[in-house]
Design a protein around this motif. Sequence first.
Motif, PDB file in Angstrom:
ATOM      1  N   ALA A 196       0.820  -1.206   0.000  1.00  0.00           N
ATOM      2  CA  ALA A 196       0.000   0.000   0.000  1.00  0.00           C
ATOM      3  C   ALA A 196       0.861   1.266   0.000  1.00  0.00           C
ATOM      4  O   ALA A 196       0.469   2.282  -0.547  1.00  0.00           O
ATOM      5  N   GLU A 197       2.040   1.227   0.614  1.00  0.00           N
ATOM      6  CA  GLU A 197       2.901   2.390   0.731  1.00  0.00           C
ATOM      7  C   GLU A 197       4.036   2.389  -0.287  1.00  0.00           C
ATOM      8  O   GLU A 197       5.055   3.023  -0.076  1.00  0.00           O
ATOM      9  N   ALA A 198       3.879   1.671  -1.375  1.00  0.00           N
ATOM     10  CA  ALA A 198       4.919   1.641  -2.398  1.00  0.00           C
ATOM     11  C   ALA A 198       5.101   3.052  -2.953  1.00  0.00           C
ATOM     12  O   ALA A 198       4.132   3.728  -3.274  1.00  0.00           O
ATOM     13  N   PRO A 199       6.336   3.522  -3.025  1.00  0.00           N
ATOM     14  CA  PRO A 199       6.558   4.890  -3.485  1.00  0.00           C
ATOM     15  C   PRO A 199       6.186   5.056  -4.958  1.00  0.00           C
ATOM     16  O   PRO A 199       6.403   4.168  -5.770  1.00  0.00           O
ATOM     17  N   ARG A 200       5.618   6.207  -5.252  1.00  0.00           N
ATOM     18  CA  ARG A 200       5.268   6.531  -6.628  1.00  0.00           C
ATOM     19  C   ARG A 200       6.526   6.957  -7.371  1.00  0.00           C
ATOM     20  O   ARG A 200       7.406   7.587  -6.784  1.00  0.00           O
ATOM     21  N   PRO A 201       6.580   6.679  -8.639  1.00  0.00           N
ATOM     22  CA  PRO A 201       7.717   7.222  -9.394  1.00  0.00           C
ATOM     23  C   PRO A 201       7.545   8.733  -9.514  1.00  0.00           C
ATOM     24  O   PRO A 201       6.428   9.233  -9.627  1.00  0.00           O
ATOM     25  N   PRO A 202       8.633   9.475  -9.481  1.00  0.00           N
ATOM     26  CA  PRO A 202       8.515  10.936  -9.560  1.00  0.00           C
ATOM     27  C   PRO A 202       8.062  11.370 -10.950  1.00  0.00           C
ATOM     28  O   PRO A 202       8.251  10.663 -11.939  1.00  0.00           O
ATOM     29  N   ALA A 203       7.470  12.532 -10.997  1.00  0.00           N
ATOM     30  CA  ALA A 203       7.056  13.129 -12.260  1.00  0.00           C
ATOM     31  C   ALA A 203       7.951  14.345 -12.509  1.00  0.00           C
ATOM     32  O   ALA A 203       8.465  14.954 -11.573  1.00  0.00           O
ATOM     33  N   PHE A 204       8.135  14.666 -13.770  1.00  0.00           N
ATOM     34  CA  PHE A 204       9.002  15.778 -14.133  1.00  0.00           C
ATOM     35  C   PHE A 204       8.201  16.812 -14.917  1.00  0.00           C
ATOM     36  O   PHE A 204       7.358  16.471 -15.740  1.00  0.00           O
ATOM     37  N   PHE A 205       8.497  18.061 -14.630  1.00  0.00           N
ATOM     38  CA  PHE A 205       7.800  19.184 -15.255  1.00  0.00           C
ATOM     39  C   PHE A 205       8.851  20.054 -15.933  1.00  0.00           C
ATOM     40  O   PHE A 205       9.783  20.538 -15.282  1.00  0.00           O
ATOM     41  N   ASP A 206       8.708  20.268 -17.238  1.00  0.00           N
ATOM     42  CA  ASP A 206       9.667  21.087 -17.991  1.00  0.00           C
ATOM     43  C   ASP A 206       9.448  22.567 -17.712  1.00  0.00           C
ATOM     44  O   ASP A 206       8.330  23.071 -17.843  1.00  0.00           O
ATOM     45  N   MET A 207      10.515  23.230 -17.339  1.00  0.00           N
ATOM     46  CA  MET A 207      10.473  24.683 -17.158  1.00  0.00           C
ATOM     47  C   MET A 207      10.847  25.350 -18.482  1.00  0.00           C
ATOM     48  O   MET A 207      11.651  24.817 -19.240  1.00  0.00           O
ATOM     49  N   PRO A 208      10.292  26.526 -18.753  1.00  0.00           N
ATOM     50  CA  PRO A 208      10.723  27.259 -19.952  1.00  0.00           C
ATOM     51  C   PRO A 208      12.185  27.691 -19.810  1.00  0.00           C
ATOM     52  O   PRO A 208      12.700  27.834 -18.703  1.00  0.00           O
ATOM     53  N   GLU A 209      12.813  27.895 -20.931  1.00  0.00           N
ATOM     54  CA  GLU A 209      14.202  28.340 -20.933  1.00  0.00           C
ATOM     55  C   GLU A 209      14.288  29.758 -20.365  1.00  0.00           C
ATOM     56  O   GLU A 209      13.463  30.621 -20.684  1.00  0.00           O
ATOM     57  N   ILE A 210      15.269  29.982 -19.512  1.00  0.00           N
ATOM     58  CA  ILE A 210      15.473  31.296 -18.906  1.00  0.00           C
ATOM     59  C   ILE A 210      16.811  31.845 -19.399  1.00  0.00           C
ATOM     60  O   ILE A 210      17.839  31.184 -19.264  1.00  0.00           O
ATOM     61  N   ILE A 211      16.788  33.032 -19.947  1.00  0.00           N
ATOM     62  CA  ILE A 211      18.015  33.740 -20.335  1.00  0.00           C
ATOM     63  C   ILE A 211      17.965  35.088 -19.638  1.00  0.00           C
ATOM     64  O   ILE A 211      17.040  35.880 -19.844  1.00  0.00           O
ATOM     65  N   THR A 212      18.958  35.344 -18.801  1.00  0.00           N
ATOM     66  CA  THR A 212      18.995  36.604 -18.054  1.00  0.00           C
ATOM     67  C   THR A 212      20.445  36.998 -17.794  1.00  0.00           C
ATOM     68  O   THR A 212      21.353  36.178 -17.912  1.00  0.00           O
ATOM     69  N   ASN A 213      20.637  38.250 -17.443  1.00  0.00           N
ATOM     70  CA  ASN A 213      21.987  38.707 -17.124  1.00  0.00           C
ATOM     71  C   ASN A 213      22.290  38.448 -15.647  1.00  0.00           C
ATOM     72  O   ASN A 213      21.393  38.412 -14.809  1.00  0.00           O
ATOM     73  N   LEU A 214      23.571  38.273 -15.374  1.00  0.00           N
ATOM     74  CA  LEU A 214      24.034  38.067 -14.001  1.00  0.00           C
ATOM     75  C   LEU A 214      24.555  39.388 -13.451  1.00  0.00           C
ATOM     76  O   LEU A 214      24.763  40.354 -14.177  1.00  0.00           O
TER      77      LEU A 214
END
Length: 176
Positions: free
Chosen positions: A63-81
Amino acid sequence: MSAAPRAEQDGDSGKGGGRKKLLLLALPLVLGGAGAGLWFGGILPPLLGMGPAPREAEGAAQAEAPRPPAFFDMPEIITNLNATGRRPVFVKLRSKLEIARAEDGVAIQAAMPRLLDLFQTYLRETRPEELRGSAGTHRLREELIARANIAVAPPAGSTQAAPRINDVLFVEILIQ
């Protein structure tokens, strides 16, 4: 004659006393070893009522078997440092969020403007030398995880469960 029987009695009592001492020392060791074997073998705790019965433990594990994780794609971020020289330094970041449940993707998509704002604000305040090496990448990951969990948290007083961001996985980090 009285001296000879006493010598025999002393000799017999010496051997019997040694056997008794050996028995008194060996018996607790044997019993302790057997008890430890039963305990660590998982036989003794259910008998003493200290753990679930073996059939219940199997059902609970399924009953407590761990679920496999899910992945969510983030948009590409381009910014100055936050660079100190005349020449601007930019970072290009592509990442994925590891979430606990796949159904949390809807809540994360709804919070995407806040997520992008928090990620870009943090990156703009980061100096290029802070991102160097594995320690810099690790610090960046920890900061982005904390900010992502803040961004996807439900509003105060809400009864819905908060989505949980477990990790930020970097697909690409490019500093120019």
